[in-house]
Design an enzyme around this catalytic site. Structure first.
Site, PDB file in Angstrom:
ATOM      1  N   ASP A 134      28.988  -6.664   8.968  1.00 12.01           N
ATOM      2  CA  ASP A 134      28.502  -8.098   9.050  1.00 12.01           C
ATOM      3  C   ASP A 134      28.657  -8.518   7.479  1.00 12.01           C
ATOM      4  OD1 ASP A 134      27.894 -10.313  10.116  1.00 12.01           O
ATOM      5  OD2 ASP A 134      25.541  -9.793  10.660  1.00 12.01           O
ATOM      6  N   CYS A 156      -9.712 -27.714   4.559  1.00 12.43           N
ATOM      7  CA  CYS A 156     -10.802 -28.448   3.984  1.00 12.43           C
ATOM      8  C   CYS A 156     -11.021 -29.574   4.794  1.00 12.43           C
ATOM      9  CB  CYS A 156     -10.096 -28.988   2.600  1.00 12.43           C
ATOM     10  SG  CYS A 156      -8.666 -30.036   2.690  1.00 12.43           S
ATOM     11  N   CYS A 161      -1.737 -31.703   3.207  1.00 11.92           N
ATOM     12  CA  CYS A 161      -2.906 -31.786   2.955  1.00 11.92           C
ATOM     13  C   CYS A 161      -2.958 -32.524   1.468  1.00 11.92           C
ATOM     14  CB  CYS A 161      -3.623 -30.762   3.131  1.00 11.92           C
ATOM     15  SG  CYS A 161      -5.279 -30.586   2.416  1.00 11.92           S
ATOM     16  N   GLU A 215      35.896  -6.256   4.591  1.00 11.10           N
ATOM     17  CA  GLU A 215      34.816  -6.835   4.449  1.00 11.10           C
ATOM     18  C   GLU A 215      33.758  -6.700   3.233  1.00 11.10           C
ATOM     19  OE1 GLU A 215      34.900  -8.557   7.566  1.00 11.10           O
ATOM     20  OE2 GLU A 215      33.036  -9.240   7.849  1.00 11.10           O
ATOM     21  N   SER A 250      41.138 -14.267  14.120  1.00 11.72           N
ATOM     22  CA  SER A 250      39.792 -13.675  14.261  1.00 11.72           C
ATOM     23  C   SER A 250      40.168 -12.730  15.517  1.00 11.72           C
ATOM     24  CB  SER A 250      39.053 -14.926  14.784  1.00 11.72           C
ATOM     25  OG  SER A 250      39.570 -15.382  15.860  1.00 11.72           O
ATOM     26  N   LYS A 273      31.675  -2.735  13.079  1.00 12.21           N
ATOM     27  CA  LYS A 273      31.915  -4.125  12.673  1.00 12.21           C
ATOM     28  C   LYS A 273      30.919  -4.601  11.687  1.00 12.21           C
ATOM     29  CE  LYS A 273      32.576  -8.598  15.061  1.00 12.21           C
ATOM     30  NZ  LYS A 273      32.377  -9.273  13.912  1.00 12.21           N
ATOM     31  N   TYR A 279      39.699  -2.150   6.047  1.00 21.37           N
ATOM     32  CA  TYR A 279      39.840  -1.595   7.393  1.00 21.37           C
ATOM     33  C   TYR A 279      41.287  -2.017   7.998  1.00 21.37           C
ATOM     34  CZ  TYR A 279      37.524  -6.354   8.152  1.00 21.37           C
ATOM     35  OH  TYR A 279      37.328  -7.656   7.934  1.00 21.37           O
ATOM     36  N   GLU A 304      35.796   1.396  14.980  1.00 20.06           N
ATOM     37  CA  GLU A 304      35.308   1.162  13.738  1.00 20.06           C
ATOM     38  C   GLU A 304      33.866   0.562  13.757  1.00 20.06           C
ATOM     39  OE1 GLU A 304      38.195  -0.747  11.284  1.00 20.06           O
ATOM     40  OE2 GLU A 304      39.655   0.670  11.827  1.00 20.06           O
ATOM     41  N   CYS A 309      -8.635 -28.617  -2.312  1.00 25.48           N
ATOM     42  CA  CYS A 309      -8.450 -27.921  -0.852  1.00 25.48           C
ATOM     43  C   CYS A 309      -8.472 -26.330  -0.899  1.00 25.48           C
ATOM     44  CB  CYS A 309      -7.293 -28.228   0.120  1.00 25.48           C
ATOM     45  SG  CYS A 309      -6.853 -27.116   1.379  1.00 25.48           S
ATOM     46  N   LYS A 352      30.461  -6.444  20.702  1.00 26.88           N
ATOM     47  CA  LYS A 352      29.085  -7.220  19.770  1.00 26.88           C
ATOM     48  C   LYS A 352      27.756  -6.655  20.561  1.00 26.88           C
ATOM     49  CE  LYS A 352      29.208 -10.951  17.904  1.00 26.88           C
ATOM     50  NZ  LYS A 352      29.627 -11.576  16.670  1.00 26.88           N
ATOM     51  N   ASP A 362      25.384  10.795 -15.755  1.00 28.25           N
ATOM     52  CA  ASP A 362      25.403   9.481 -15.955  1.00 28.25           C
ATOM     53  C   ASP A 362      25.567   9.049 -17.696  1.00 28.25           C
ATOM     54  OD1 ASP A 362      24.906   8.794 -13.509  1.00 28.25           O
ATOM     55  OD2 ASP A 362      23.179   7.966 -13.745  1.00 28.25           O
ATOM     56  N   ARG A 399      38.888 -15.406   3.695  1.00 29.30           N
ATOM     57  CA  ARG A 399      39.695 -15.620   5.157  1.00 29.30           C
ATOM     58  C   ARG A 399      39.845 -17.244   5.018  1.00 29.30           C
ATOM     59  NH1 ARG A 399      39.923 -15.507  10.917  1.00 29.30           N
ATOM     60  NH2 ARG A 399      38.546 -17.183  11.317  1.00 29.30           N
ATOM     61  N   CYS A 433      -6.455 -31.392   7.614  1.00 30.27           N
ATOM     62  CA  CYS A 433      -6.308 -29.897   7.209  1.00 30.27           C
ATOM     63  C   CYS A 433      -7.308 -29.002   7.883  1.00 30.27           C
ATOM     64  CB  CYS A 433      -6.279 -29.903   5.733  1.00 30.27           C
ATOM     65  SG  CYS A 433      -6.306 -28.171   4.788  1.00 30.27           S
ATOM     66  N   GLU A 489      27.064  11.210 -19.776  1.00 31.62           N
ATOM     67  CA  GLU A 489      28.593  11.518 -20.094  1.00 31.62           C
ATOM     68  C   GLU A 489      29.378  10.292 -19.732  1.00 31.62           C
ATOM     69  OE1 GLU A 489      30.363  15.543 -19.489  1.00 31.62           O
ATOM     70  OE2 GLU A 489      28.533  15.459 -18.190  1.00 31.62           O
TER      71      GLU A 489
HETATM   72  S1  IVH Z   1      39.724  -6.045  12.034  1.00 34.10           S
HETATM   73  C1  IVH Z   1      42.920  -9.117  13.156  1.00 34.10           C
HETATM   74  N1  IVH Z   1      37.823  -4.388  11.355  1.00 34.10           N
HETATM   75  O1  IVH Z   1      34.711  -9.031  12.038  1.00 34.10           O
HETATM   76  C2  IVH Z   1      42.084  -7.904  12.899  1.00 34.10           C
HETATM   77  N2  IVH Z   1      37.370  -6.722  11.449  1.00 34.10           N
HETATM   78  O2  IVH Z   1      34.630 -11.187  14.089  1.00 34.10           O
HETATM   79  C3  IVH Z   1      41.464  -8.019  11.593  1.00 34.10           C
HETATM   80  N3  IVH Z   1      35.020  -7.246  10.644  1.00 34.10           N
HETATM   81  O3  IVH Z   1      37.316 -11.507  11.030  1.00 34.10           O
HETATM   82  C4  IVH Z   1      39.941  -7.773  11.718  1.00 34.10           C
HETATM   83  N4  IVH Z   1      34.475  -5.200  10.783  1.00 34.10           N
HETATM   84  O4  IVH Z   1      35.838 -10.248   9.181  1.00 34.10           O
HETATM   85  C5  IVH Z   1      38.304  -5.508  11.717  1.00 34.10           C
HETATM   86  N5  IVH Z   1      36.214  -2.742  10.925  1.00 34.10           N
HETATM   87  C6  IVH Z   1      36.380  -3.902  11.168  1.00 34.10           C
HETATM   88  C7  IVH Z   1      35.570  -5.132  10.785  1.00 34.10           C
HETATM   89  C8  IVH Z   1      36.046  -6.607  11.134  1.00 34.10           C
HETATM   90  C9  IVH Z   1      34.086  -6.636  10.424  1.00 34.10           C
HETATM   91  C10 IVH Z   1      34.951  -8.899  10.700  1.00 34.10           C
HETATM   92  C11 IVH Z   1      36.059  -9.384  10.410  1.00 34.10           C
HETATM   93  C12 IVH Z   1      36.834 -10.332  11.478  1.00 34.10           C
HETATM   94  C13 IVH Z   1      35.354 -10.511  12.200  1.00 34.10           C
HETATM   95  C14 IVH Z   1      35.574 -10.851  13.419  1.00 34.10           C
END
Ligand code: IVH
Length: 689
Positions: free
Chosen positions: A127, A422, A437, A183, A92, A125, A235, A123, A442, A325, A43, A146, A419, A45
């Site tokens: 959040d 008190c 209250c 993301e 989406s 997903k 991604y 992959e 109190c 999901k 760090d 987006r 309350c 350096e």
């Molecule tokens: S691919 C058209 N890959 O999930 C395909 N999305 O619920 C584009 N997300 O809008 C999305 N991880 O914001 C893709 N490994 C992943 C992701 C991912 C999270 C999000 C993304 C998307 C949303 C859909």
């Protein structure tokens, strides 16, 4: 500069080369550190190199370029975000929730491919918040949210602060124009760090990393964004033009993104068939808690670009991708009791006492029920089996009761008339849902108020924590703030779990707090609607407490940034005999009532006014308070409020049932904020007290 103006062309190009070299060395080490988590140098350096670059740029300001590692944070807030169209819409993706639905997706894909067998990439997903990054000739140009899928906000200034976003791509065969999507997210540890700071500052903690990320990206001041460590994983490579090379597989594309120096989540797996996909999804469902960021499922993508093209899109989403999901973390448990808690300003809130249950890896025993209206709507009764959810939220929520499991004769909680601590009669807030209250003496409130008084941002009494306060109040050693200053060392040492040394330290810390400037005292007094910023304004305006106490309400309203409600609250506070007595006692014990003269009027990061220069119109029904309260808040934060929407309006803040003002704003192209967006904009400093 002197030297530069006289330098020959060849010297200039040497300097330029030196500069380019230094920047690329630093970018390289940044990449090793932040993207690969595998640094090659210490760090120290790194700091030395960075300093060298800063010095170089100071000596040759004409060479300084925006792609320099020193230029991640903008120097000025921007007035607003520009809306820009996406060249390729950001669609989406469809959702599945179980194995059967995943198999149905696979069958659809097989059918559409005419019997060809697809391979998949699975992959995580993430959040977070979807983001599109644009590079031109390998240089980072733009970051766009987006938005509605066809156009989003240009948040380049904020995304530049993300350390893992390379300003320049590495390696070769970089296409002239490149768009990558991914993301933006925040690790849970980072949220905890931010929340610790917020709590110390007397602010509500943020609930979950996703909302905090979204809120952070909406900040107009990138300096505020840089204070939070956002991250990004890319991604998808957008194949929109001839110049973008198509790789044989998505798997290879992800590898190529990594080679270009772009951060890609390491957990991506190629699967030959849907059975393998399901295996990976199930494994991650169990393992997800080991990650230090949140994922809400898995994304399954057809690996071959040729097959993707064949599959195409529906209006909403591509046919080659699906999300799996994870089931939300919901647990069933028994609602043993509903307790009523008393807050600092006397707000009575119901809290569910639960039979302990494991939820998202932690044991949950209590859950907030927010307020009595909410409780009534949910019709919860003691003895019910309830569903408790922890959906990325830190505080678990009671979702609903399970009707078939309700025991006979289960009793609803009657809204308390008094309350619980008190026993003073409780009052409904005229302008809100809270029951309160109003007894300043109190003990429950007193404990909360003392904690606030001693907090870092208020009188900063180190060591005077909840455990000590609890005893001081219960033993009636302290009945108001002033009593703290009469405590002897011996009295403090006599408390449970209090060593002599710590008693001496706390005693000393209490005494030291007498010297705090007026603004800290004003904030510490816990006057409703007087946050630290308002306290600073008042202290600066009046200079001492006596002058403020004499200030009539109209005079207070006339102060820029102080609205009707705040003014009324201050005036009421000082008009109350108990509070006048308190002030008298504080004076007797020697607490400072003066504000030192400000050296300069620059705002620091702490009291910066995020809404300075902006004009708002507030309309509709808002959850966070009455319209006047919200307008007050806007003014406090430096903004202006007007009654009607015009071209000069910067934002319309629209709650429920917003009518003609919303139409007008749309017509004039005035951006419309909902409450969440507004809270995010002001850094969520709105509280219910
Ligand atoms: S691919 C058209 N890959 O999930 C395909 N999305 O619920 C584009 N997300 O809008 C999305 N991880 O914001 C893709 N490994 C992943 C992701 C991912 C999270 C999000 C993304 C998307 C949303 C859909």
């Amino acid at each position: 500069m002197e030297r530069m103006s006289q330098s020959t062309p060849s010297e200039e190009s040497t300097l330029q080369a030196q500069y380019e070299h230094l920047k690329s060395v630093i970018e390289h080490h940044n990449y090793r550190y932040y993207v690969l988590a595998d640094p090659e140098i210490s760090d120290q350096e790194f700091d030395r190199l960075y300093k060298e670059l800063e010095v170089f740029e100071a000596e040759h300001p004409e060479l300084r370029s925006p792609d320099s590692p020193t230029q991640r944070v903008g120097e000025q807030p921007i007035p607003g975000f520009e809306t820009v169209p996406h060249r390729v819409p950001m669609l989406s993706i469809g959702n599945t929730y179980n194995e059967g639905e995943l198999r149905a997706f696979d069958s659809r894909v097989h059918k559409a491919l005419g019997g060809e067998s697809p391979a998949y990439v699975v992959e995580l997903k993430l959040d977070g918040v979807a983001m599109s990054l644009h590079y031109e000739n390998g240089r980072f140009q733009r970051a766009i949210t987006r938005g509605d899928g066809s156009q989003g906000d240009d948040v380049t200034q904020n995304v530049r602060t993300i350390r893992t976003v390379p300003f320049r791509l590495r390696g070769d065969s970089i296409p002239p124009r490149l768009e990558v999507r991914g993301e933006v997210f925040m690790r849970t540890g980072e949220l905890e760090r931010i929340n610790e700071l917020r709590e110390k500052a007397g602010l509500e903690p943020y609930r979950n990393p996703r909302n905090t990320t979204a809120g952070t990206l909406k900040q107009l001041d990138s300096r505020a964004v840089a204070e939070r460590r956002l991250e990004i994983y890319l991604y998808e490579l957008v194949l929109d033009d001839e110049s973008v090379p198509t790789f044989d597989t998505h798997f290879d594309t992800l590898k190529q993104l990594q080679h270009w120096g772009l951060p890609v989540n390491p957990h991506f797996t190629r699967c030959e068939d849907i059975d393998a996909v399901i295996g990976v999804c199930e494994a991650w469902q169990l393992k997800r808690r080991e990650l230090d960021y949140e994922i809400d499922g898995m994304v399954i993508k057809v690996d071959s670009p040729a097959q993707r093209r064949k599959l195409g899109n529906t209006a909403k989403s591509p046919r080659w991708v699906i999300a799996y999901k994870f089931p939300a973390d919901v647990a069933r448990t028994r609602l043993c009791d509903i307790k009523v808690q008393v807050g600092k300003s006397g707000a009575l809130t119901p809290v569910a006492e639960l039979e302990p249950v494991t939820l998202a890896g932690t044991i949950v025993k209590r859950a907030s029920l927010y307020n009595f209206d909410d409780l009534a709507k949910k019709d919860l009764r003691i003895g019910d089996t309830v569903e408790v959810q922890k959906a990325g939220e830190i505080i678990p929520q009671v979702l609903r009761y399970v009707p078939e499991l309700r025991p006979e004769g289960a009793q609803a909680l009657t809204v308390p008339s008094h309350c619980p601590v008190c026993h003073t009669e409780a009052q409904q807030d005229p302008d809100g849902v809270f029951l309160r209250c109003l007894n300043m003496a109190c003990p429950a409130q007193l404990k909360e108020r003392l904690e606030h008084y001693a907090a870092r941002k208020a009188m900063d009494i180190d060591g005077l924590g909840p455990a000590i306060i609890e005893q001081l109040v219960d033993q009636e050693l302290v009945t108001n703030f002033a009593d703290l200053y009469d405590l002897s060392r011996e009295q403090l040492a006599g408390l449970n779990r209090m060593a002599k040394k710590s008693a001496a330290n706390v005693h000393q810390a209490i005494a030291a707090s007498k010297e705090r400037p007026l603004n800290r005292l004003l904030f510490g007094l816990g006057i409703r609607h007087v946050g630290s910023r308002t306290a600073e304004i008042l202290a600066e305006q009046y200079g001492n407490l006596d002058a403020l106490m004499l200030a009539p309400r109209d005079e207070l309203v006339a102060i820029h940034e102080i609205g009707e409600i705040v003014a009324a609250s201050i005036a009421d506070f000082f008009a109350t005999p108990e509070n006048q007595e308190l002030v008298k006692r504080l004076r007797e014990v020697g607490v400072n009532f003066e504000e030192p003269k400000a050296q300069n009027s620059d705002s620091t990061g702490d009291n910066a006014q995020p809404l300075a220069g902006m004009t708002f119109v507030v309309t509709g029904v808002l959850d966070m308070g009455s319209r006047t309260e919200v307008q007050d808040r806007i003014k406090q934060l430096g903004g202006k409020c007007t009654g009607s929407v015009s071209k000069k309006t910067d934002y319309l803040l629209a709650g429920g049932n917003a009518g003609s003002k919303r139409d007008k704003a749309q017509e004039l192209g005035v951006p419309i904020l909902d409450e969440a967006a507004f809270c995010a904009m002001i850094g969520d400093t709105m509280d219910d007290e």
